[in-house]
Design a protein around this motif. Structure first.
Motif, PDB file in Angstrom:
ATOM      1  N   ASP A 271       0.830  -1.205   0.000  1.00 44.29           N
ATOM      2  CA  ASP A 271       0.000   0.000   0.000  1.00 44.29           C
ATOM      3  C   ASP A 271       0.869   1.261   0.000  1.00 44.29           C
ATOM      4  N   ASN A 272       0.236   2.370  -0.388  1.00 45.66           N
ATOM      5  CA  ASN A 272       0.907   3.677  -0.433  1.00 45.66           C
ATOM      6  C   ASN A 272       2.156   3.630  -1.317  1.00 45.66           C
ATOM      7  N   ALA A 273       2.005   3.002  -2.459  1.00 44.25           N
ATOM      8  CA  ALA A 273       3.124   2.876  -3.396  1.00 44.25           C
ATOM      9  C   ALA A 273       2.583   2.790  -4.815  1.00 44.25           C
ATOM     10  N   GLY A 274       3.357   3.375  -5.743  1.00 42.22           N
ATOM     11  CA  GLY A 274       3.060   3.245  -7.156  1.00 42.22           C
ATOM     12  C   GLY A 274       4.072   2.326  -7.813  1.00 42.22           C
ATOM     13  N   HIS A 275       4.188   2.441  -9.128  1.00 37.39           N
ATOM     14  CA  HIS A 275       5.054   1.535  -9.883  1.00 37.39           C
ATOM     15  C   HIS A 275       6.490   1.529  -9.353  1.00 37.39           C
ATOM     16  N   MET A 276       6.987   2.687  -8.914  1.00 39.99           N
ATOM     17  CA  MET A 276       8.349   2.752  -8.377  1.00 39.99           C
ATOM     18  C   MET A 276       8.320   2.381  -6.894  1.00 39.99           C
ATOM     19  N   VAL A 277       7.849   1.182  -6.644  1.00 37.61           N
ATOM     20  CA  VAL A 277       7.620   0.723  -5.274  1.00 37.61           C
ATOM     21  C   VAL A 277       8.913   0.703  -4.465  1.00 37.61           C
ATOM     22  N   HIS A 278      10.045   0.493  -5.099  1.00 40.69           N
ATOM     23  CA  HIS A 278      11.323   0.459  -4.387  1.00 40.69           C
ATOM     24  C   HIS A 278      11.753   1.837  -3.915  1.00 40.69           C
ATOM     25  N   HIS A 279      11.162   2.881  -4.484  1.00 37.95           N
ATOM     26  CA  HIS A 279      11.385   4.243  -3.992  1.00 37.95           C
ATOM     27  C   HIS A 279      10.356   4.609  -2.927  1.00 37.95           C
ATOM     28  N   ASP A 280       9.141   4.142  -3.118  1.00 39.00           N
ATOM     29  CA  ASP A 280       8.032   4.566  -2.257  1.00 39.00           C
ATOM     30  C   ASP A 280       8.004   3.864  -0.913  1.00 39.00           C
ATOM     31  N   GLN A 281       8.309   2.566  -0.908  1.00 42.36           N
ATOM     32  CA  GLN A 281       8.233   1.773   0.327  1.00 42.36           C
ATOM     33  C   GLN A 281       9.460   0.860   0.461  1.00 42.36           C
ATOM     34  N   PRO A 282      10.658   1.441   0.513  1.00 49.38           N
ATOM     35  CA  PRO A 282      11.867   0.605   0.549  1.00 49.38           C
ATOM     36  C   PRO A 282      11.974  -0.262   1.795  1.00 49.38           C
ATOM     37  N   GLU A 283      11.502   0.238   2.944  1.00 52.69           N
ATOM     38  CA  GLU A 283      11.589  -0.550   4.177  1.00 52.69           C
ATOM     39  C   GLU A 283      10.686  -1.780   4.101  1.00 52.69           C
ATOM     40  N   VAL A 284       9.462  -1.591   3.613  1.00 52.17           N
ATOM     41  CA  VAL A 284       8.539  -2.717   3.445  1.00 52.17           C
ATOM     42  C   VAL A 284       9.122  -3.720   2.464  1.00 52.17           C
ATOM     43  N   LEU A 285       9.661  -3.208   1.382  1.00 56.97           N
ATOM     44  CA  LEU A 285      10.201  -4.076   0.349  1.00 56.97           C
ATOM     45  C   LEU A 285      11.417  -4.857   0.848  1.00 56.97           C
ATOM     46  N   ALA A 286      12.292  -4.195   1.605  1.00 52.00           N
ATOM     47  CA  ALA A 286      13.465  -4.881   2.145  1.00 52.00           C
ATOM     48  C   ALA A 286      13.043  -6.045   3.043  1.00 52.00           C
ATOM     49  N   THR A 287      12.023  -5.822   3.846  1.00 51.06           N
ATOM     50  CA  THR A 287      11.518  -6.895   4.715  1.00 51.06           C
ATOM     51  C   THR A 287      10.966  -8.051   3.894  1.00 51.06           C
ATOM     52  N   LEU A 288      10.225  -7.739   2.853  1.00 52.45           N
ATOM     53  CA  LEU A 288       9.663  -8.782   2.000  1.00 52.45           C
ATOM     54  C   LEU A 288      10.764  -9.589   1.309  1.00 52.45           C
ATOM     55  N   ILE A 289      11.781  -8.905   0.816  1.00 56.63           N
ATOM     56  CA  ILE A 289      12.878  -9.581   0.123  1.00 56.63           C
ATOM     57  C   ILE A 289      13.606 -10.521   1.078  1.00 56.63           C
ATOM     58  N   GLU A 290      13.950 -10.020   2.249  1.00 57.68           N
ATOM     59  CA  GLU A 290      14.700 -10.847   3.188  1.00 57.68           C
ATOM     60  C   GLU A 290      13.879 -12.020   3.688  1.00 57.68           C
ATOM     61  N   SER A 291      12.609 -11.796   3.926  1.00 61.79           N
ATOM     62  CA  SER A 291      11.738 -12.880   4.362  1.00 61.79           C
ATOM     63  C   SER A 291      11.630 -13.956   3.296  1.00 61.79           C
ATOM     64  N   HIS A 292      11.522 -13.531   2.033  1.00 62.93           N
ATOM     65  CA  HIS A 292      11.428 -14.473   0.924  1.00 62.93           C
ATOM     66  C   HIS A 292      12.698 -15.297   0.794  1.00 62.93           C
ATOM     67  N   ILE A 293      13.853 -14.641   0.941  1.00 60.74           N
ATOM     68  CA  ILE A 293      15.119 -15.359   0.848  1.00 60.74           C
ATOM     69  C   ILE A 293      15.274 -16.348   1.999  1.00 60.74           C
ATOM     70  N   LYS A 294      14.960 -15.908   3.205  1.00 63.26           N
ATOM     71  CA  LYS A 294      15.137 -16.762   4.393  1.00 63.26           C
ATOM     72  C   LYS A 294      14.214 -17.980   4.359  1.00 63.26           C
TER      73      LYS A 294
END
Length: 306
Positions: free
Chosen positions: A281-304
């Motif tokens: 939520d609260n993000a457009g196409h450039m989601v890595h700019h808009d919600q980097p903290e949320v995205l970092a958590t998702l990436i690390e959780s997916h890897i782990k």
């Protein structure tokens, strides 16, 4: 405008990939687990700085500038500038060469945004043994191109290569930053100024964007959904698809053709064997700019988790 101060300092490197001098943004210890992050169209590897800053654990993050973007070389034909062409298979081959260089014997975790997400998805199906996990950020693919449109596409391409395109210049770095904010109204001033220095270079009379205008030429080869899905169906790694709740992708696709039922459009991914989708939520196409903290958590959780 003030500029964003990175938490984690990047290292700028150049390597040869298939005869092209290719620029890399690198973060983290060289002996840390490898995480490859590939950017989208008219973007650069530095675009992942905010996500990298938010990662909790150490990774060796490698984010290349694709050919014709950032500080990477533009391809030329037989030593002559001519009209450059950018073909999707070349991105796959560049990624293959990048992994040959950094991880020839071990599968890697791969993140891709938009065009980079589409490259990551196809590559993961073509080279399934080389990919440990995939995070696809807003990489939806394009509308399927019916064969009856081929004559018009080829004709448009023939016309466009006769009249090379150009990118406009900007009077100041602040103007480049404002241009980035025009594309993404959620991008705050500090982040816009930070990205502007990697999106452009100072030249006499102003700042020019670090992207080859030839990327704007119509691709004469239409998007073939069945081929993409055949590759996606061959992916062995777990895939996390991240979609922004306020994504502009549906609007862009509708502009490209008939109005798109985006819910029906998403069903194209049902062929992916190990698929999970989340909406930020609260993000457009450039989601890595808009919600980097949320995205970092998702990436690390997916890897782990895999």
């Amino acid at each position: 405008m003030n500029t964003y101060i990175p938490v984690k300092k990047h290292e700028s490197r150049f390597i040869d990939l298939r005869g092209l001098r290719t620029h890399l943004h690198c973060w983290g210890p060289e002996d840390a687990p490898l995480l490859v992050m590939v950017h989208g169209w008219m973007d650069v590897g530095a675009s992942y700085q905010f996500v990298v800053d938010a990662l909790e654990n150490d990774y060796r993050v490698i984010a290349p500038d694709w050919r014709g973007f950032g500080l990477s070389d533009w391809p030329v034909a037989q030593g002559s500038p001519g009209i450059r062409s950018y073909w999707f298979p070349d991105y796959l081959a560049d990624l293959d060469a990048l992994l040959d260089h950094f991880s020839p014997n071990e599968a890697v975790n791969l993140v891709g945004h938009s065009m980079g997400g589409n490259i990551a998805m196809v590559y993961a199906g073509v080279r399934p043994q080389r990919i440990q996990s995939v995070v696809n950020l807003e990489g939806f693919g394009m509308l399927d191109s019916p064969s009856e449109k081929a004559p018009k596409r080829y004709g448009t391409w023939l016309d466009e290569i006769k009249a090379p395109k150009a990118l406009r210049t900007y009077a100041s770095l602040e103007e480049v930053a404002r241009r980035l904010q025009k594309t993404n109204h959620r991008l705050v001033d500090e982040k816009a100024m930070y990205l502007a220095q990697f999106w452009s270079k100072a030249e006499q009379g102003g700042y020019s964007l670090l992207g080859d205008a030839a990327h704007k030429i119509m691709n004469p080869i239409g998007y073939r959904l069945a081929e993409a899905q055949a590759c996606w169906a061959n992916i062995a790694a777990p895939v996390l698809h991240v979609e922004a709740k306020q994504t502009e992708a549906g609007l862009w696709l509708s502009r490209a053709g008939e109005p798109v039922d985006f819910d029906a459009f998403r069903t194209r991914f049902e062929c992916v064997p190990n698929w999970k989708s989340v909406i930020v939520d609260n993000a457009g196409h450039m989601v890595h700019h808009d919600q980097p903290e949320v995205l970092a958590t998702l990436i690390e959780s997916h890897i782990k988790s895999h």
